[in-house]
Design a protein around this motif. Structure first.
Motif, PDB file in Angstrom:
ATOM      1  N   ASN A   5     -13.189  -4.880   0.400  1.00  0.00           N
ATOM      2  CA  ASN A   5     -11.867  -4.244   0.310  1.00  0.00           C
ATOM      3  C   ASN A   5     -11.643  -3.295   1.470  1.00  0.00           C
ATOM      4  O   ASN A   5     -10.570  -3.262   2.066  1.00  0.00           O
ATOM      5  N   ASP A   8     -13.413   4.224   4.184  1.00  0.00           N
ATOM      6  CA  ASP A   8     -12.743   3.552   5.315  1.00  0.00           C
ATOM      7  C   ASP A   8     -11.660   4.462   5.867  1.00  0.00           C
ATOM      8  O   ASP A   8     -11.343   5.496   5.288  1.00  0.00           O
ATOM      9  N   GLN A  33      -3.081  -4.841  -8.495  1.00  0.00           N
ATOM     10  CA  GLN A  33      -3.194  -4.811  -7.036  1.00  0.00           C
ATOM     11  C   GLN A  33      -2.326  -3.671  -6.574  1.00  0.00           C
ATOM     12  O   GLN A  33      -1.129  -3.841  -6.341  1.00  0.00           O
ATOM     13  N   GLY A  34      -2.934  -2.446  -6.595  1.00  0.00           N
ATOM     14  CA  GLY A  34      -2.182  -1.249  -6.231  1.00  0.00           C
ATOM     15  C   GLY A  34      -1.393  -1.463  -4.952  1.00  0.00           C
ATOM     16  O   GLY A  34      -1.953  -1.504  -3.864  1.00  0.00           O
ATOM     17  N   ARG A  53       2.216  -1.933   3.571  1.00  0.00           N
ATOM     18  CA  ARG A  53       1.424  -3.131   3.847  1.00  0.00           C
ATOM     19  C   ARG A  53       1.872  -4.247   2.922  1.00  0.00           C
ATOM     20  O   ARG A  53       2.399  -3.998   1.828  1.00  0.00           O
ATOM     21  N   GLY A  61      -6.915  -9.442  -7.878  1.00  0.00           N
ATOM     22  CA  GLY A  61      -6.780  -8.158  -8.571  1.00  0.00           C
ATOM     23  C   GLY A  61      -7.875  -7.995  -9.618  1.00  0.00           C
ATOM     24  O   GLY A  61      -7.792  -7.148 -10.496  1.00  0.00           O
ATOM     25  N   LEU A  99     -11.978  -5.002  -8.474  1.00  0.00           N
ATOM     26  CA  LEU A  99     -12.362  -3.669  -8.923  1.00  0.00           C
ATOM     27  C   LEU A  99     -12.618  -3.628 -10.437  1.00  0.00           C
ATOM     28  O   LEU A  99     -13.446  -2.858 -10.917  1.00  0.00           O
TER      29      LEU A  99
HETATM   30  P1  ADP Z   1      -8.040  -7.803  -4.846  1.00  0.00           P
HETATM   31  O1  ADP Z   1      -8.926  -8.947  -5.162  1.00  0.00           O
HETATM   32  O2  ADP Z   1      -6.646  -8.095  -5.022  1.00  0.00           O
HETATM   33  O3  ADP Z   1      -8.425  -7.102  -3.678  1.00  0.00           O
HETATM   34  P2  ADP Z   1      -9.220  -5.566  -6.081  1.00  0.00           P
HETATM   35  O4  ADP Z   1      -9.393  -5.222  -7.497  1.00  0.00           O
HETATM   36  O5  ADP Z   1     -10.391  -5.650  -5.292  1.00  0.00           O
HETATM   37  O6  ADP Z   1      -8.317  -6.823  -6.031  1.00  0.00           O
HETATM   38  O7  ADP Z   1      -8.308  -4.445  -5.512  1.00  0.00           O
HETATM   39  C1  ADP Z   1      -7.169  -4.097  -6.164  1.00  0.00           C
HETATM   40  C2  ADP Z   1      -6.214  -3.416  -5.254  1.00  0.00           C
HETATM   41  O8  ADP Z   1      -6.674  -2.145  -4.871  1.00  0.00           O
HETATM   42  C3  ADP Z   1      -6.017  -4.083  -3.980  1.00  0.00           C
HETATM   43  O9  ADP Z   1      -5.048  -5.093  -4.081  1.00  0.00           O
HETATM   44  C4  ADP Z   1      -5.554  -2.956  -3.089  1.00  0.00           C
HETATM   45  O10 ADP Z   1      -4.181  -2.752  -3.243  1.00  0.00           O
HETATM   46  C5  ADP Z   1      -6.252  -1.769  -3.593  1.00  0.00           C
HETATM   47  N1  ADP Z   1      -7.459  -1.441  -2.775  1.00  0.00           N
HETATM   48  C6  ADP Z   1      -8.735  -1.700  -3.095  1.00  0.00           C
HETATM   49  N2  ADP Z   1      -9.563  -1.193  -2.167  1.00  0.00           N
HETATM   50  C7  ADP Z   1      -8.797  -0.579  -1.230  1.00  0.00           C
HETATM   51  C8  ADP Z   1      -9.059   0.101  -0.002  1.00  0.00           C
HETATM   52  N3  ADP Z   1     -10.311   0.314   0.462  1.00  0.00           N
HETATM   53  N4  ADP Z   1      -7.993   0.604   0.718  1.00  0.00           N
HETATM   54  C9  ADP Z   1      -6.749   0.419   0.244  1.00  0.00           C
HETATM   55  N5  ADP Z   1      -6.436  -0.239  -0.868  1.00  0.00           N
HETATM   56  C10 ADP Z   1      -7.444  -0.758  -1.616  1.00  0.00           C
END
Ligand code: ADP
Length: 877
Positions: free
Chosen positions: A612, A639, A658-659, A664, A671, A674
């Motif tokens: 991520n 990061d 998916q925050g 962006r 999603g 996490l």
């Molecule tokens: P995905 O598989 O969609 O990445 P995740 O659960 O890994 O799903 O992440 C969910 C959401 O969290 C991502 O879509 C993103 O919007 C946000 N996100 C996760 N990690 C980061 C990061 N390091 N920087 C910014 N946004 C992040």
């Protein structure tokens, strides 16, 4: 008891009328004392006259008796005198001879003397006296010779020549011719009588009265008597008082003074002799007797008074004690009553005859709603010991007491619980009873109305719950069935997706490595990438489903953190190779070189965060660090990317979130990353969180328990590719032609000799026939599947029975992998696989690796660069 006390204590009321008050006893005592003392004084007043009267009666009898006896004695002596006079009148005879011949009798102490007319003694009863003394001066001699007394003459006492007292009785002896021949004198010792009467008067009763008898002549001179004789004799003179007292009448009483004191006397004159018999008591002695009798009367009075007083005291004491006891009993009763009234339950006591003795308010309220006392007392008729239970409706057992009938018209016993009584107005009692040692019956009725109501409600509730439970059970079964369907669906989907993907992926790899024009090779690479992405999605969904169903278990091993970090950073570098992003890692010095954790799951967690970070960072750096935090180890992935909108908060960890951060585009992904990460961290006993600043970057931190590991236990981590394998003879069995072809192509390209078969049966036949270095068997095949073939081979005694075996399966669920491995495979390889995974696996089962395989650790075979490698199991793990 309270209001009903009157009913409860009938005995006390009955006792009151019979009780004698104190003052009655005192009054009776005083009256008794007065009466008894009055009687005593009255008696004493009469005592003196009575005692004197009695004394005189005795004296009268005694004097009469004495007169009789004297009369008789004198007559007897006179008879002797008469006989003597007669015999002597005719001749001079010898008196002694007459006596000897018993012609005349002579009493002892009596002497006979015959005096001649000259006054000289002629003879005595002892014989003739030739020198007879001259007794002419003797009163008797003179009376007969001078005064010519013919009859009996009784003279006064006199001292004899021998100095002893005598008195004489005499008669004149006249011859036949009428001439006086002399006088015959009988000399009598006066003590002759005294001895007899002294003996007679010695009796105990009268001795104290100093009794005495005396014989006087009419001349007032004593003749004889009892012990007082001596005093009369010494002063021998006529007693005037006696002469006066006896002058009139034959008998009578009188007092006379005597040397010994005043005496009470009674006299009786002898009938034919001039003699007076006197009997007397000492006046003083009579006074003493009176005083003694009065004293006795007083003593009796004192005794009676004492008895009256003692009896009164005892009565008063007993009454007082009984009153105290009564008071105590009544206090105890009041106490008991108050205590019983406090009890909300019914309580009653019946005596041995079934009468109600005590009860409390609750009892009255339960059984006597009309407040009628007679109704209450009749209750005992319903409680009869030992009577057999009746079949009448409503009859039942009350403890050990059986009831013959219901307690009242409305009261009925519960048909199922016989000691529970329905009072008919919605109230229920649980009636118990027991016998006391004195035969009373204690009845106790607990109000169970509320508990009956609750019981009923509970029963209803329980039934509802049971119905709900049944429903839930059905739902659970449904859910279970659904879960099983879901599971098998997922397994099937996984298998079905993976199998074609395996082929697509494999062929794309082959194409990408083949000597093709630039464009087709690029297309092959794109196919490969798309395929990987699709696999990622499938794997995410499968992982999440397993975590949701708690079907993921951890397999901790000792790992070298540095190696893991190097691998993760390498992946990050690959992902950011097109961006000005630097990936690096840092391990704090206090972090042990080796830690114990589930390598695959820890890698999955960190890889997700690092991926991520790489994905959302356009420039700057991606950094992975590890620090020790007490008992935990803390990983941070930071990061310098776009950051996360604060409004997203922790929902980022929810599935399919998916925050969406500003600035962006929505990135690819499910999603689920996490959501899976958080569940894995929780499973490890740790926690996850993050801090983020929009446009400046994000830091995710994960803390899990820190367990330091020993150096020799290290897990292999992701090691680099080894040297090419030597040419081998390999058997493959795969029913899907595309997969079979792909596998054959990959192995053949490495220089191995490959025999391929469509099912387990043909493969097994070939294995038993030919010699191979290795067999790779698909699990799901028609005719005979891989596991059956492996089991058969392992069970055979064939030289190839221990041939290294690798299983290929699209079933990547943990328990399924376990099951396959148990059938005899050395390694289970998930589909799709990468070429290097296969090589690594072959090297491992043939033990060709330069680094010896760690038996207890599971080999990890990377499926593709971005993902955590699929778990594989070797049979030594
Ligand atoms: P995905 O598989 O969609 O990445 P995740 O659960 O890994 O799903 O992440 C969910 C959401 O969290 C991502 O879509 C993103 O919007 C946000 N996100 C996760 N990690 C980061 C990061 N390091 N920087 C910014 N946004 C992040």
């Amino acid at each position: 008891m309270g209001d009903m006390k009157g009913l409860a204590s009938p005995r006390r009321k009955q006792r009151d009328p019979g009780r004698i008050p104190f003052y009655t006893i005192i009054f009776a005592c005083v009256i008794s004392l007065l009466v008894s003392w009055f009687v005593v004084f009255e008696m004493n007043a009469r005592t003196e006259s009575e005692v004197r009267e009695a004394a005189y009666r005795e004296l009268q009898q005694t004097s009469a008796l004495f007169a009789d006896q004297i009369s008789n004695s004198i007559n007897s002596i006179d008879a002797t005198l008469r006989m003597g006079s007669y015999l002597l009148s005719e001749r001079s005879s010898h008196l002694d001879k007459l006596i000897e011949k018993k012609i005349i009798s002579l009493e002892p102490l009596v002497m006979l003397t015959f005096v001649g007319p000259d006054g000289r003694v002629i003879e005595t009863n002892e014989g003739p006296d030739p020198n007879g003394a001259d007794l002419s001066g003797l009163e008797e001699v003179r009376a007969h010779l001078d005064n010519n007394v013919d009859g009996l003459f009784i003279g006064q006492p006199m001292l004899s020549p021998t100095q002893s007292w005598v008195f004489h009785m005499s008669r004149k002896v006249t011859g036949a011719d009428g001439a006086t021949r002399g006088v015959l004198i009988a000399s009598i010792n006066p003590y002759y009588f005294a001895c007899f009467w002294d003996e007679l008067l010695k009796g105990d009763r009268i001795a104290a009265l100093d009794p005495a008898v005396s014989l006087f002549g009419f001349d007032g001179v004593i003749r004889t008597g009892s012990h007082h004789l001596e005093q009369y004799l010494t002063s021998l003179h006529p007693q005037q008082a006696i002469m006066d007292a006896t002058s009139s009448g034959l008998t009578g009483r009188f007092q006379h003074q005597h040397a010994g004191g005043l005496r009470e006397s009674h006299f009786t004159k002898t009938m034919d002799k001039p003699l007076i018999a006197v009997a007397s008591y000492s006046s003083r002695a009579i006074g003493v007797r009176v005083a003694q009798q009065q004293r006795e009367a007083y003593l009796i009075g004192v005794l009676i008074s004492s008895i009256i007083l003692a009896t009164s005291c005892i009565l008063l004491f007993a009454m007082n004690t009984s009153r105290i006891n009564e008071k105590r009993a009544s206090a105890a009763e009041v106490r008991l009553a108050s205590a019983l009234d406090v009890i909300k339950d019914s309580f009653a006591i019946y005596d041995s005859e079934g009468r109600l003795c005590a009860f409390n308010r609750a009892f009255a309220a339960s059984f006597n709603q009309r407040g009628d006392a007679s109704d209450l007392t009749t209750i005992n008729t319903y409680l009869a010991t030992g009577s057999p239970a009746s079949d009448e409706p409503g009859s039942g057992v009350v403890g050990r007491v059986r009831t013959r009938r219901p307690v009242s018209g409305n009261h009925t016993y519960s048909p199922d619980r016989q000691n529970e009584l329905n009072l008919g107005d919605g109230r229920w009692l649980r009636v118990e009873s027991s016998q006391t040692p004195i035969g009373e019956t204690v009845v106790y009725g607990a109000d169970i109305s509320e508990s009956r109501r609750r019981e009923a409600a509970l029963l209803l509730h329980t039934r509802q719950i049971e119905a709900q439970a049944q429903k839930m059970k059905e739902l659970a079964e449904l859910a279970d069935r659904a879960a099983k369907v879901k599971s098998s669906f997922l397994a099937a989907m996984s298998h079905e997706l993976r199998t074609p993907l395996n082929a697509i992926n494999g062929f794309a790899q082959v194409l990408g490595k083949s000597a093709m024009a630039e464009e087709p090779r690029h297309i092959a690479t794109l196919i490969n990438q798309s395929c990987r992405h699709l696999l990622d999605i499938v794997d995410d969904i499968l992982d999440f489903t397993r975590l949701e169903a708690d079907r993921v278990t951890l397999h901790p091993s000792r790992i070298v953190l540095r190696k893991l970090f190097e691998e993760l950073i390498e992946t990050a570098s690959i992902l950011t190779k097109d961006k000005p992003v630097k990936a690096r890692f840092d391990i704090a010095p206090d972090v042990p070189t080796h830690i114990v954790a589930d390598l695959r799951r820890l890698k999955q967690v960190l890889l997700n965060l690092v991926s991520n970070a790489a994905k959302f960072t356009q420039s700057g750096e991606v950094r992975l660090i590890a620090v020790a935090a007490g008992e935990m180890i803390r990983f941070e992935v930071s990061d310098t990317g776009e950051g996360i909108d604060p409004s997203v908060g922790t929902s980022i960890f929810e599935p399919f979130e998916q925050g969406a951060s500003s600035g962006r585009l929505r990135t690819s992904g499910t999603g689920l990353g996490l959501a899976i990460t958080r569940r894995l961290v929780n499973l490890m006993g740790g926690r996850i969180g993050y801090e983020s600043h929009l446009g400046r970057g994000t830091t995710f931190h994960v803390e899990i328990p820190l367990i330091a590991g020993r150096a020799q236990d290290e897990a292999p981590g992701a090691s680099g590719a080894d040297a090419p394998l030597p040419p081998l003879r390999i058997l493959i069995a795969e029913d899907a032609p595309s997969s079979r072809l792909l596998l054959r192509m990959v192995l053949a390209k490495q220089g191995h000799k490959v025999d391929d078969f469509e099912n387990g049966k043909t493969a097994l036949d070939a294995l038993l026939k030919n010699e191979y270095d290795l067999a790779i068997l698909d699990v799901q095949m028609p005719v005979m599947d891989g596991t059956e073939a492996a089991e058969t081979l392992r069970a055979s005694r064939h030289p190839s029975a221990d041939l290294p075996l690798i299983a290929l399966t699209a079933q990547v669920l943990d328990d399924e992998v376990e099951r396959i491995r148990a059938t005899g495979f050395d390694l289970v390889l998930g589909k799709p696989f990468m070429e290097e995974d296969l090589v690594k696996g072959i090297r491992k089962v043939l033990k060709l690796s330069t680094k010896p395989a760690q038996p207890q650790l599971r080999a990890a075979v990377s499926l593709h660069g971005q993902r955590a490698p699929e778990l594989v199991h070797d049979k030594n793990a």
